[in-house]
Scaffold this active site. Sequence first.
Site, PDB file in Angstrom:
ATOM      1  CB  SER A 244      -0.896   0.006   1.242  1.00  0.00           C
ATOM      2  OG  SER A 244      -1.440   1.283   1.501  1.00  0.00           O
TER       3      SER A 244
ATOM      4  CE1 TYR B  88      -4.379  -2.089   4.901  1.00  0.00           C
ATOM      5  CE2 TYR B  88      -3.376   0.015   4.339  1.00  0.00           C
ATOM      6  CZ  TYR B  88      -4.025  -1.143   3.955  1.00  0.00           C
ATOM      7  OH  TYR B  88      -4.324  -1.361   2.633  1.00  0.00           O
TER       8      TYR B  88
END
Length: 254
Positions: A144, A157
């Site tokens: 990401s 995350y």
Amino acid sequence: MNRFTGRRVLVTGAGSGIGQATALRILAEGGSVAAADIAEAGLEKTRALAAEAGTDERLSRTVLDIADEDSVRARVDAAVEHLGGLDVLVNAAGILDSRHTGAMTLEFWNRIIGVNLTGTFLVTRQALPALLATGKGVVVNFSSTSASFAHPYMAAYAASKGGIQSFTHAIAAEYGKQGLRAVCVAPGSIDSGMTRAPGLPRDADPDLFTKLVPALGEGFAGPETVAGAIAMLASEDGAFITGTELRIDGGTHM
């Protein structure tokens, strides 16, 4: 294009979002796909979309919890057996949730790391023998933009996605001489279920998000944008690409 004709592909997270778009893209390009997801309803939606496109005869489905080692062993082995081998693994499954870092519990942290990072490891480990048997297997992992650029409230995350990047580099080096390629996509500014509901704290500071705006277009792009890039990376068009990331964010983080 028929870049995946005769190729066997396992896609996790294939019941929604980018995983679903990737499964449909590979089917459209002639591949046989084992779609895996923890949500059976999502897999049924994927099947229905494939049926509309006339590609469902090359689609199989399996309910898989990537964070559960026993589920991974049983379901990945069954998927590979059904496909008759494995050429490509796409580890798209993952979760996104947000908290103030100081308020994160260990349970919250472990859940994010357990699904995103450990889940990617478990599925990859189980699929490796079949991928190596082809002499030209491909693993596409999901990082990401949060792994390399500051995304507030997403420490767990971001850490999981940074770990996936490092894991990808390691297996690319370890198995390159056996023909395996391992690459990452790093999506950002993509419209999906995860980005629509990131679980931000109620008192999240909106000023911290002002830089997260794509330079291209008029907003977030759809999951098919990433699916097209994955199809390139996993096909022979990406034959000389390994051990690296491809950022797909419309210039958000230039």
